[in-house]
Scaffold this motif. Structure first.
Motif, mmCIF file in Angstrom:
data_model
loop_
_atom_site.group_PDB
_atom_site.id
_atom_site.type_symbol
_atom_site.label_atom_id
_atom_site.label_comp_id
_atom_site.label_asym_id
_atom_site.label_seq_id
_atom_site.Cartn_x
_atom_site.Cartn_y
_atom_site.Cartn_z
ATOM 1 N N LYS A 124 -5.929 2.984 -2.210
ATOM 2 C CA LYS A 124 -7.067 3.849 -2.501
ATOM 3 C C LYS A 124 -7.662 3.535 -3.873
ATOM 4 O O LYS A 124 -6.953 3.171 -4.800
ATOM 5 C CB LYS A 124 -6.626 5.314 -2.471
ATOM 6 N N SER A 174 0.825 -1.209 0.000
ATOM 7 C CA SER A 174 0.000 0.000 0.000
ATOM 8 C C SER A 174 0.855 1.252 0.000
ATOM 9 O O SER A 174 0.582 2.218 -0.723
ATOM 10 C CB SER A 174 -0.936 0.003 1.215
ATOM 11 N N THR A 175 1.906 1.229 0.791
ATOM 12 C CA THR A 175 2.818 2.373 0.840
ATOM 13 C C THR A 175 3.497 2.586 -0.504
ATOM 14 O O THR A 175 3.644 3.716 -0.978
ATOM 15 C CB THR A 175 3.876 2.157 1.938
ATOM 16 N N GLY A 220 -0.736 4.456 -1.263
ATOM 17 C CA GLY A 220 -1.930 4.249 -0.456
ATOM 18 C C GLY A 220 -2.923 3.320 -1.132
ATOM 19 O O GLY A 220 -3.070 3.334 -2.353
#
Length: 484
Positions: free
Chosen positions: A474, A467-468, A472
Motif C-alpha cells: 500500500k 507484501s504480507t 500490505g
C-alpha cells in the motif's frame, strides 16, 4: 562478456510473456559482449543520474511527492494515481537493470582486464580494487534508494546467476548489510592511487572523493535509522563523520551532462526538448520562500507579472498563469547531483540535534547547509538570510525537526527523492494530500511506492510474501525506519 540473469528486473526489459530459467537465457548469440568496464560504468552512472533527476510522470514522481512541482494538464501522478503509466515498474526496472545490472557487468569486466606489461602487479591490483569499489559504492547507493522507495526488496538474490525469481529481503536487514558492505568497500580503497582513467563522469576516478561519497552514504543510512535502530545509527554516523564526509560543494557527487543529444539533462529533455509545458512550481514551495524573502527564488523560478506565483498542487494549472521552472534548471547541461554538501550538512545538523558526536552543533551544520545551498546555486545574500527571524536557528519556529525539515525541503528543491525522504523522516514541512487524491493513498501523502505490477504477475509468490511482511502493498504503509 556474459550477462548475469538479473532477476525479474532484467526479464521485464526483454520478456515476451514467458520465463526461461536456462543459464544462458540472457545471452545474445549474435552480439559481441566485450564491452569495456569504463563504458558500462558511464552507462550506469547516467542511468542513475537520469532516474534520480527526471521529472517525467512516467518514472519520476518524486517532485510531486515532495509537493514542489504541480501539473498543468496531466494531473494523475500529482494525485497519486501511479498505476496508469506503471511508474513503479519503470523506477524498479531502471534501478535494477540499467544501474545495478550494468554495475555488476562493470565488475565482471574489471575482473577480466589484463595487466599492462609496463605496470607492476601490485599497482594493477590496487587500481582494480579501486575500480571495483566505485561500482560497489554505486550499487549500494542504488539498493538504498530501492529500500527507501518500496521497503522489502530483492537484494541477496538480486544479482545471483541462475535465480530468475528472487526472494525479497527484509528492509532493515538490507540496511544493516549495506553498512557492513560499505565498511568493507571503504577499507579496500587506496586513495593514493588511481582507478578509471575514463568512464567515471562523477569524480573522474578520484578515490579520495569516492571515499567521501561512501562515508556520506553511511551518514544517510544512519540518519534514516535514528528512530528504528538508535545504536546502529549512532555508530554508523559517528564512524562515517570521523572518516570524512561531503561538507563542501567542491566534493559534490555531480553527473555532468552535455548540451547535445542524447547526453543532455533529463530535465532539459522534459522541460524544453519535449516541446511540452507540463509543470509549474507549486504555491507550497513558492509561498514558503516568499514569506522568507528567500534569494534562491530567482535560481529556482521565473517571475510571473513581477512576482513569484505557484500553481495549486494536485490540480490542473494553466501554464501561462504562473511562475515556471528557471532557465538555469532547464539548461541542457545542468548537472545532476547524487550527493551534495547541503544534504550532508542537514544530516549532520539532525545528528547533532539528537546528541550524536559529529564535531559541531545543530546550528553550525544547519547554517553550513544553507550556506552550501546558496553557494551551489550561485546566489548571494546568505548572511542576511541567516539573520531572518524565520530562518535563524535560534528564532525559527518549531522543533529541530521543523526547522531542519523546512530548510531541507527548500534546499533540496531539485532533489525530489531526497526531499520526499527527508519529509517522511522528519514529518516537516506539513504536506497534505489533495482532496482529489487516489483512494489508494488513504488520505495521506504516499509513504512508499507500491511494487511493480510486473512483480505481481511474474514473481507473485515472492511479491505476496513481501507484501504480507510489510502489512500490505500500500502507498500509505511506511518504510521500516519511518517510525513517527
Amino acid at each position: 562478456m556474459k550477462k548475469i540473469i538479473f532477476s525479474v528486473a532484467i526479464l521485464s526489459l526483454f520478456m515476451t510473456g514467458c520465463v526461461n530459467d536456462e543459464a544462458d537465457f540472457n545471452d545474445n548469440k549474435d552480439k559481441p559482449y566485450d564491452v569495456p568496464s569504463q563504458t558500462l560504468l558511464t552507462n550506469a552512472e547516467k542511468a542513475l543520474a537520469d532516474q534520480m533527476t527526471t521529472p517525467s510522470v512516467n518514472s519520476g514522481p518524486f517532485r510531486y511527492l515532495s509537493q514542489t512541482w504541480a501539473a498543468t494538464q496531466y494531473t494523475d501522478e500529482s494525485r497519486y494515481f501511479f498505476i496508469t503509466r506503471k511508474v513503479s515498474d519503470v523506477h524498479w526496472r531502471v534501478l535494477y537493470a540499467s544501474v545495478i545490472g550494468n554495475l555488476q557487468s562493470t565488475k565482471d569486466a574489471i575482473a577480466k582486464e589484463v595487466k599492462p606489461s609496463s605496470q607492476s602487479q601490485a599497482d594493477f591490483d590496487r587500481i582494480q580494487k579501486n575500480k571495483t569499489a566505485i561500482a560497489d559504492i554505486l550499487q549500494l547507493y542504488t539498493f538504498q534508494v530501492l529500500v527507501d522507495t518500496f521497503g522489502n526488496i530483492p537484494y541477496s538474490e538480486a544479482v545471483t546467476t541462475g535465480i530468475v525469481l528472487p526472494k525479497y529481503d527484509d528492509a532493515a536487514t538490507v540496511y544493516s548489510s549495506l553498512i557492513t558492505k560499505l565498511d568493507a568497500t571503504i577499507a579496500s580503497i587506496d586513495a593514493s592511487t588511481s582507478s578509471f582513467s575514463a568512464g567515471d563522469v562523477i569524480y573522474s576516478g578520484n578515490m579520495a572523493k569516492w571515499k567521501l561519497f561512501a562515508n556520506s552514504l553511511k551518514v544517510k543510512i544512519g540518519i534514516n535509522l535514528v528512530d528504528a535502530n538508535p545504536a546502529l545509527a549512532k555508530s554508523t554516523i559517528e564512524s562515517a563523520y570521523t572518516a570524512g564526509v561531503i561538507t563542501t560543494n567542491a566534493n559534490n557527487a555531480s553527473f555532468k551532462y552535455t548540451t547535445a543529444a542524447p547526453n543532455y539533462s533529463t530535465l532539459y529533455a522534459n522541460l524544453v526538448a519535449s516541446g511540452r509545458n507540463d509543470f509549474v512550481p507549486t504555491s507550497n514551495i513558492i509561498d514558503a520562500m516568499n514569506t522568507l524573502a528567500d534569494p534562491r527564488r530567482d535560481a529556482y523560478f521565473t517571475l510571473y507579472n513581477g512576482v513569484y506565483k505557484g500553481g495549486v498542487y494536485g490540480t490542473a494549472n494553466a501554464y501561462a498563469n504562473f511562475s515556471h521552472i528557471s532557465a538555469k534548471i532547464a539548461a541542457a547541461d545542468f548537472p545532476a547531483l547524487l550527493f551534495e554538501a547541503t544534504e550532508v550538512n542537514f544530516y549532520l545538523a539532525e545528528a547533532a540535534a539528537r546528541g550524536l558526536s559529529v564535531g559541531g552543533t545543530v546550528e553550525t551544520y544547519y547554517n553550513n547547509a544553507i550556506r552550501a545551498s546558496f553557494e551551489n546555486w550561485g546566489v548571494a545574500g546568505v548572511d542576511a538570510y541567516l539573520l531572518t527571524p524565520g530562518v535563524a536557528y535560534a528564532t525559527a519556529p518549531g522543533t529541530f525537526k521543523e526547522k531542519i525539515g523546512r530548510q531541507a525541503w527548500i534546499g533540496l528543491f531539485n532533489r525530489g527523492f531526497e526531499s520526499w525522504t527527508t519529509y517522511r523522516r522528519l514529518d516537516y514541512p506539513v504536506l497534505v494530500a489533495p482532496a482529489t487524491a487516489s483512494a489508494a493513498a488513504e488520505g495521506v501523502v504516499p509513504k512508499r511506492l507500491t511494487y511493480p505490477i510486473n512483480e505481481q504477475t511474474v514473481n507473485n509468490a515472492n511479491w505476496t510474501a513481501a507484501s504480507t511482511a510489510i502489512g500490505g502493498d500500500k502507498l500509505a504503509n511506511k518504510i521500516f525506519w519511518d517510525k513517527l
